[in-house]
Scaffold this active site. Sequence first.
Site, PDB file in Angstrom:
ATOM      1  CB  CYS A   2      13.471   9.066   7.620  1.00 14.00           C
ATOM      2  SG  CYS A   2      11.822   8.662   7.032  1.00 14.00           S
TER       3      CYS A   2
ATOM      4  CD  GLU B 181      13.713   3.535   8.180  1.00 14.03           C
ATOM      5  OE1 GLU B 181      14.084   4.528   7.529  1.00 14.03           O
ATOM      6  OE2 GLU B 181      14.091   2.370   7.944  1.00 14.03           O
TER       7      GLU B 181
ATOM      8  CE  LYS C 250      -1.703   2.955   2.267  1.00 15.91           C
ATOM      9  NZ  LYS C 250      -1.657   4.472   2.119  1.00 15.91           N
TER      10      LYS C 250
ATOM     11  CD  GLU D 279      10.248  13.281  10.667  1.00 19.52           C
ATOM     12  OE1 GLU D 279      11.095  12.586  10.091  1.00 19.52           O
ATOM     13  OE2 GLU D 279       9.122  12.853  10.975  1.00 19.52           O
TER      14      GLU D 279
END
Length: 482
Positions: free
Chosen positions: A283, A249, A175, A380
């Site tokens: 990331c 992750e 997905k 983040e």
Amino acid sequence: METLQNLIGGRWEEPVGEDVVAVVNPATEEAIANFRAGNAEDVDHAVAAAGAAQHEWATLTVARRVERIHAWAEAIAAHAAELAELECREMGKPVGIGRTFVDGAVAGLKAAADQALTYPFSETVAGPGPEGERTDIVRHPLGVTAVITPWNFPVAMVLGALGPLLAAGNTVVVKPSERSPLSTVRLFELAASSGLPPGVLNLVLGDGRTGAALAEHEDVRLVHFTGSVGAGRAVGTATGQRLNRCVLELGGKDPVVIDAGVDPVAIAQAVAFGAFINTGQICTSMERIYVHERIADAFVEALVAAARTFTIGDGLDPATVLGPLVDARQRDTVRRHVEDAVTKGATVHTGGAVPERPGYFYPATVLTGVDDTMLVMTEETFGPVAPISVVADFEEGLTRAAASRYGLAATVYTDDPEHIAAAAHLPVGVVWVNQWQGGGPERLYEPARDSGMGATGARAAYDAATRPATVHIAATAPAVAR
């Protein structure tokens, strides 16, 4: 406008779900494709197709499975330029940069599949006991697995997860992010034409609700998820309730610690690349910079100069270095973080404002005077922002680098052996010393803290993709009683 479909059991099918999702080119803000988001019924169908194909796929020899994966990899390599252009259109990555990452992902897929040829799917272990007694450890595929990928590296994230899963004998339902499905659809078209059996790879398009249905499915034995911390917690909860596995992750707020004895100009060039490449949408982007006070002025000057070379534009233009952010929501996050820092006393040296032009652009931005009360140092950002904090010594830099709820990766620049040894203890999955993004195919890691869970890479990826069982064989069968 292209209408996208699911690939289930080797057939392209219109999703059953009714909600229509548009795919938008972030450089132009124009819709370029759409699809109906898959629902639980679509997920059930895909999982059933994967289950039906799994036994036959698992009974192939390892060498034969690796051969099929290599054939797909070769087909991908032949269409690398096309895939890089699709990534550019769906999420903004400049085509030159995109091509580099597609080529790297193909090489990574081959290397990961090849590791199956030496992985101990069956081994005999020694132990005390009568002569002729034997204990074997056999690692079986899990069965049906799922891969849910983010929007920032559509090709690389899919291929990075699939090598060990497929080579170990599992079948997979993928997905992709609803923001960037175009390149993933093309990957599956190439898979279907390169000899992978129907049902081994299945594609379900959709949004977060589709991903939740996949994570919650009782017949999906492992979910490999890359994405936000919040979504990762939901995946971990769903799989845990069903006693199924997950590899997560998640987000990062990766620090950079720069020692006094290095060349500040050379390091500034490296940090500019690590902070601004892919518009900071990685990331492991460099999101917190701690520089020794003795070289801070020279480093800041050089980083500002480097940032100004990151020209903004449509990634289809070869001159573009900095493409757009993926959408307005992501740009708003970046803008909010910078404005929060400025309000609390930070200084903008370059960038720091949304340009007046179509597209979700934001310039390469350098901040100083930041502290740990600011969003740009604690949350983040996922954008082209380099916040710099000056530290008195290397030890302070390491201490502040470790003080985060994230633990994905860290980069350290130093020539001091003692400092290198100290950096190895940072609570992160990967520590890079004097080179960002280094390491070969044998590396393995597990994110720390809120950055995820589950070791991956090299042998660890195969351990996660298989279930060990012990077969103990006695020296002789019991004699028949007479």
